[in-house]
Scaffold this motif. Sequence first.
Motif, PDB file in Angstrom:
ATOM      1  N   LEU A   1       2.294 -11.240  15.620  1.00 48.50           N
ATOM      2  CA  LEU A   1       1.965  -9.746  15.500  1.00 48.50           C
ATOM      3  C   LEU A   1       0.995  -9.316  16.566  1.00 48.50           C
ATOM      4  O   LEU A   1       0.624 -10.275  17.237  1.00 48.50           O
TER       5      LEU A   1
ATOM      6  N   VAL B   1      -3.522  -5.493  15.394  1.00 54.32           N
ATOM      7  CA  VAL B   1      -3.633  -5.522  13.708  1.00 54.32           C
ATOM      8  C   VAL B   1      -4.845  -5.953  13.090  1.00 54.32           C
ATOM      9  O   VAL B   1      -5.080  -5.586  12.050  1.00 54.32           O
TER      10      VAL B   1
ATOM     11  N   TRP C   1      -6.526  -4.347   9.985  1.00 52.50           N
ATOM     12  CA  TRP C   1      -7.148  -5.211   8.838  1.00 52.50           C
ATOM     13  C   TRP C   1      -8.568  -5.103   8.734  1.00 52.50           C
ATOM     14  O   TRP C   1      -9.052  -4.817   7.546  1.00 52.50           O
TER      15      TRP C   1
ATOM     16  N   SER D   1      -9.179  -1.532   7.147  1.00 52.64           N
ATOM     17  CA  SER D   1      -8.559  -1.651   5.706  1.00 52.64           C
ATOM     18  C   SER D   1      -9.763  -2.358   4.684  1.00 52.64           C
ATOM     19  O   SER D   1     -10.108  -1.858   3.602  1.00 52.64           O
TER      20      SER D   1
ATOM     21  N   ARG E   1      -6.175 -15.270   9.565  1.00 49.37           N
ATOM     22  CA  ARG E   1      -5.045 -14.446   9.049  1.00 49.37           C
ATOM     23  C   ARG E   1      -4.100 -14.194  10.159  1.00 49.37           C
ATOM     24  O   ARG E   1      -2.799 -14.381  10.173  1.00 49.37           O
TER      25      ARG E   1
ATOM     26  N   HIS F   1       0.154 -15.331  10.833  1.00 51.46           N
ATOM     27  CA  HIS F   1       1.122 -14.454  10.696  1.00 51.46           C
ATOM     28  C   HIS F   1       2.426 -14.364  11.932  1.00 51.46           C
ATOM     29  O   HIS F   1       1.992 -13.955  12.638  1.00 51.46           O
TER      30      HIS F   1
ATOM     31  N   ASN G   1       3.051 -16.416   6.767  1.00 52.38           N
ATOM     32  CA  ASN G   1       2.033 -15.668   6.390  1.00 52.38           C
ATOM     33  C   ASN G   1       0.939 -16.563   5.524  1.00 52.38           C
ATOM     34  O   ASN G   1       1.678 -17.588   4.970  1.00 52.38           O
TER      35      ASN G   1
ATOM     36  N   LYS H   1       5.075  -0.927   9.783  1.00 58.23           N
ATOM     37  CA  LYS H   1       5.254  -1.998   8.887  1.00 58.23           C
ATOM     38  C   LYS H   1       6.872  -2.087   8.724  1.00 58.23           C
ATOM     39  O   LYS H   1       7.413  -1.274   8.289  1.00 58.23           O
TER      40      LYS H   1
ATOM     41  N   SER I   1       9.881  -3.382   6.196  1.00 59.44           N
ATOM     42  CA  SER I   1      10.104  -3.925   4.832  1.00 59.44           C
ATOM     43  C   SER I   1      11.699  -4.240   4.810  1.00 59.44           C
ATOM     44  O   SER I   1      12.513  -3.332   5.143  1.00 59.44           O
TER      45      SER I   1
ATOM     46  N   GLU J   1       7.916  -8.408   3.923  1.00 60.94           N
ATOM     47  CA  GLU J   1       7.511  -7.362   4.938  1.00 60.94           C
ATOM     48  C   GLU J   1       6.860  -8.072   6.083  1.00 60.94           C
ATOM     49  O   GLU J   1       6.333  -9.211   6.047  1.00 60.94           O
TER      50      GLU J   1
ATOM     51  N   ALA K   1       4.103  -7.646   8.549  1.00 62.88           N
ATOM     52  CA  ALA K   1       2.857  -6.644   8.511  1.00 62.88           C
ATOM     53  C   ALA K   1       2.759  -5.594   9.710  1.00 62.88           C
ATOM     54  O   ALA K   1       2.219  -4.527   9.234  1.00 62.88           O
ATOM     55  N   ALA K   2       2.692  -5.776  10.776  1.00 62.38           N
ATOM     56  CA  ALA K   2       2.537  -4.747  11.691  1.00 62.38           C
ATOM     57  C   ALA K   2       3.204  -5.065  12.910  1.00 62.38           C
ATOM     58  O   ALA K   2       3.075  -6.264  13.561  1.00 62.38           O
TER      59      ALA K   2
END
Length: 155
Positions: free
Chosen positions: A4, A8, A12, A15, A67, A71, A84, A117, A119, A128, A130-131
């Motif tokens: 990724l 990202v 995160w 978030s 993380r 990913h 992931n 993102k 899907s 998914e 993620a980014a």
Amino acid sequence: MKKLPESVKTVWLYSAIITIIVEIIIFTVSTIGVKYLDWKYVEYILPVLGTILVVWAIVDMISIPYRFAFHQYAIHEDRVEIKNGFISREQVTVPIARVQNVDIEQGPILRHKNLYKISIYTSADSHEIAAVTKEESENIKTQVMRLAMEARNAR
């Protein structure tokens, strides 16, 4: 396998910070409500629950680099692979022939970093990525849908 984008990590982090702020607000309002309503038994549970939630969010922030390291994704002629997780690692393989739809989504935090993102939907589940960047998201969608159509027509 592709990683990724580095940005990202910032998504995160934002978030996790938003999660902590919301948890603190909910905890504060709940504590005031419990004091006002004089619920003696719940009064002892809230500080413990609040502490657990905040510690969980802080661990989430600390674990961002780990993380990120785990990913990854890859688009092959016959499958999409998504890896992931760093504590509980997961590797998902989605057969191209089963893909029904690919969506590109962008929430407010992703929009801030110009990320999207992806899907990938099958009849049974969704998976998914993620980014990814805008260009990469459009390339993934086009490539996966083209390969899915080819796989369906080859049957």
